[in-house]
Design a protein around this motif. Structure first.
Motif, PDB file in Angstrom:
ATOM      1  N   ALA A  53      -2.058  19.316  -8.621  1.00 33.35           N
ATOM      2  CA  ALA A  53      -2.937  18.641  -7.664  1.00 33.35           C
ATOM      3  C   ALA A  53      -2.513  17.195  -7.398  1.00 33.35           C
ATOM      4  O   ALA A  53      -2.684  16.689  -6.290  1.00 33.35           O
ATOM      5  CB  ALA A  53      -4.380  18.673  -8.165  1.00 33.35           C
ATOM      6  N   ALA A  54      -1.951  16.532  -8.398  1.00 38.31           N
ATOM      7  CA  ALA A  54      -1.595  15.125  -8.266  1.00 38.31           C
ATOM      8  C   ALA A  54      -0.215  14.902  -7.657  1.00 38.31           C
ATOM      9  O   ALA A  54       0.163  13.768  -7.396  1.00 38.31           O
ATOM     10  CB  ALA A  54      -1.656  14.443  -9.631  1.00 38.31           C
ATOM     11  N   SER A  55       0.524  15.957  -7.421  1.00 35.12           N
ATOM     12  CA  SER A  55       1.885  15.813  -6.922  1.00 35.12           C
ATOM     13  C   SER A  55       1.900  15.315  -5.486  1.00 35.12           C
ATOM     14  O   SER A  55       1.632  16.071  -4.552  1.00 35.12           O
ATOM     15  CB  SER A  55       2.623  17.158  -7.003  1.00 35.12           C
ATOM     16  N   ILE A  56       2.203  14.040  -5.302  1.00 38.22           N
ATOM     17  CA  ILE A  56       2.265  13.493  -3.950  1.00 38.22           C
ATOM     18  C   ILE A  56       3.468  14.032  -3.190  1.00 38.22           C
ATOM     19  O   ILE A  56       3.494  13.995  -1.969  1.00 38.22           O
ATOM     20  CB  ILE A  56       2.250  11.947  -3.948  1.00 38.22           C
ATOM     21  N   GLU A  57       4.434  14.574  -3.914  1.00 35.93           N
ATOM     22  CA  GLU A  57       5.603  15.164  -3.270  1.00 35.93           C
ATOM     23  C   GLU A  57       5.381  16.635  -2.912  1.00 35.93           C
ATOM     24  O   GLU A  57       6.204  17.229  -2.233  1.00 35.93           O
ATOM     25  CB  GLU A  57       6.846  15.044  -4.168  1.00 35.93           C
ATOM     26  N   GLY A  58       4.301  17.227  -3.403  1.00 32.45           N
ATOM     27  CA  GLY A  58       3.954  18.594  -3.050  1.00 32.45           C
ATOM     28  C   GLY A  58       4.757  19.672  -3.757  1.00 32.45           C
ATOM     29  O   GLY A  58       5.235  20.610  -3.130  1.00 32.45           O
ATOM     30  N   ILE A  59       4.868  19.573  -5.060  1.00 32.63           N
ATOM     31  CA  ILE A  59       5.600  20.587  -5.822  1.00 32.63           C
ATOM     32  C   ILE A  59       4.868  21.931  -5.745  1.00 32.63           C
ATOM     33  O   ILE A  59       3.646  21.988  -5.807  1.00 32.63           O
ATOM     34  CB  ILE A  59       5.806  20.139  -7.289  1.00 32.63           C
ATOM     35  N   ALA A  60       5.617  23.005  -5.585  1.00 32.47           N
ATOM     36  CA  ALA A  60       5.046  24.353  -5.579  1.00 32.47           C
ATOM     37  C   ALA A  60       4.727  24.776  -7.014  1.00 32.47           C
ATOM     38  O   ALA A  60       5.394  24.352  -7.961  1.00 32.47           O
ATOM     39  CB  ALA A  60       6.029  25.336  -4.952  1.00 32.47           C
ATOM     40  N   SER A  61       3.719  25.629  -7.176  1.00 33.84           N
ATOM     41  CA  SER A  61       3.284  26.017  -8.517  1.00 33.84           C
ATOM     42  C   SER A  61       4.383  26.719  -9.305  1.00 33.84           C
ATOM     43  O   SER A  61       4.521  26.487 -10.511  1.00 33.84           O
ATOM     44  CB  SER A  61       2.025  26.890  -8.450  1.00 33.84           C
ATOM     45  N   ASN A  62       5.189  27.570  -8.635  1.00 32.42           N
ATOM     46  CA  ASN A  62       6.262  28.257  -9.362  1.00 32.42           C
ATOM     47  C   ASN A  62       7.356  27.279  -9.802  1.00 32.42           C
ATOM     48  O   ASN A  62       7.936  27.426 -10.873  1.00 32.42           O
ATOM     49  CB  ASN A  62       6.846  29.404  -8.530  1.00 32.42           C
ATOM     50  N   ILE A  63       7.617  26.273  -8.988  1.00 30.42           N
ATOM     51  CA  ILE A  63       8.611  25.255  -9.354  1.00 30.42           C
ATOM     52  C   ILE A  63       8.089  24.420 -10.520  1.00 30.42           C
ATOM     53  O   ILE A  63       8.817  24.145 -11.479  1.00 30.42           O
ATOM     54  CB  ILE A  63       8.962  24.353  -8.151  1.00 30.42           C
ATOM     55  N   LEU A  64       6.822  24.024 -10.455  1.00 30.32           N
ATOM     56  CA  LEU A  64       6.223  23.251 -11.544  1.00 30.32           C
ATOM     57  C   LEU A  64       6.279  24.038 -12.850  1.00 30.32           C
ATOM     58  O   LEU A  64       6.687  23.498 -13.887  1.00 30.32           O
ATOM     59  CB  LEU A  64       4.780  22.867 -11.213  1.00 30.32           C
ATOM     60  N   ALA A  65       5.908  25.309 -12.800  1.00 34.93           N
ATOM     61  CA  ALA A  65       5.949  26.145 -14.007  1.00 34.93           C
ATOM     62  C   ALA A  65       7.364  26.205 -14.570  1.00 34.93           C
ATOM     63  O   ALA A  65       7.567  26.084 -15.786  1.00 34.93           O
ATOM     64  CB  ALA A  65       5.437  27.548 -13.695  1.00 34.93           C
ATOM     65  N   GLY A  66       8.346  26.361 -13.695  1.00 31.91           N
ATOM     66  CA  GLY A  66       9.745  26.408 -14.132  1.00 31.91           C
ATOM     67  C   GLY A  66      10.212  25.107 -14.747  1.00 31.91           C
ATOM     68  O   GLY A  66      10.902  25.108 -15.774  1.00 31.91           O
ATOM     69  N   ARG A  67       9.853  23.987 -14.133  1.00 36.26           N
ATOM     70  CA  ARG A  67      10.282  22.692 -14.664  1.00 36.26           C
ATOM     71  C   ARG A  67       9.599  22.382 -15.986  1.00 36.26           C
ATOM     72  O   ARG A  67      10.224  21.857 -16.903  1.00 36.26           O
ATOM     73  CB  ARG A  67      10.017  21.558 -13.669  1.00 36.26           C
ATOM     74  N   LEU A  68       8.319  22.707 -16.098  1.00 31.71           N
ATOM     75  CA  LEU A  68       7.635  22.487 -17.375  1.00 31.71           C
ATOM     76  C   LEU A  68       8.294  23.307 -18.479  1.00 31.71           C
ATOM     77  O   LEU A  68       8.552  22.790 -19.577  1.00 31.71           O
ATOM     78  CB  LEU A  68       6.147  22.829 -17.253  1.00 31.71           C
TER      79      LEU A  68
END
Length: 170
Positions: A53-68
């Motif tokens: 929700a806080a991603s001002i760059e608009g990260i997609a949920s699947n990308i966020l999950a992968g990076r985490l």
């Protein structure tokens, strides 16, 4: 500022070369890894939904999950059960990630100097650049207290700047 070579290495696969710059870029040089670390480090976000929700760059949920997952596997984040909710996890910085504060400060200072950045998002970069290594060390101590459960020691009457509450480094 010279940093000693650590004896404990992060659990990452060997890179294309043994060059420290190359190895770091292979680990952190993708589009999102430093942004995720920035949002945890400076935004105080520790839950998946907060980061999304806080991603001002608009990260997609699947990308966020992968990076985490990548950052946990690399030893830069830990994935811990949230004591307030059985189905939530929290992500915390490791010492290796906390030691990236000077790098983040330098990246922000360079961007503020050479790129057309949003003034409201440049505040932290300017604060960190002006504060220099003394401020970086104090902020790293604050992060250790938050993420590593160590005791924060602030000098006599000293207050840490609210770096976790100032706008993001853009």
């Amino acid at each position: 500022m010279a940093q000693p070579v650590a004896r404990d290495k992060l659990p990452v696969a060997p890179g294309k070369s043994g060059c420290p710059i190359n190895m770091t870029i292979e680990l952190l040089g993708d589009r999102w890894s430093l942004i995720v670390l920035r949002d945890i480090m400076f935004g105080g976000k520790t839950h998946f939904r907060e980061l999304l929700a806080a991603s001002i760059e608009g990260i997609a949920s699947n990308i966020l999950a992968g990076r985490l997952a990548k950052l946990v596997d690399a030893g830069l984040l830990t994935r811990d059960d949230d004591p307030s909710h059985r189905q939530k996890v929290e992500y915390h910085l490791t010492e290796a990630a906390i030691q990236l504060v000077p790098v983040m400060a330098q990246l922000g200072a360079w961007g503020a100097r050479w790129l057309d950045t949003a003034p409201e998002l440049t505040v932290r970069a300017e604060l960190l650049a002006t504060g220099g290594p003394v401020l970086w060390e104090r902020f790293m101590a604050e992060l250790r207290a938050t993420h590593l459960a160590t005791v924060l020691k602030v000098g006599e009457g000293g207050q840490l700047p609210a770096l976790t509450r100032v706008g993001a480094i853009g």
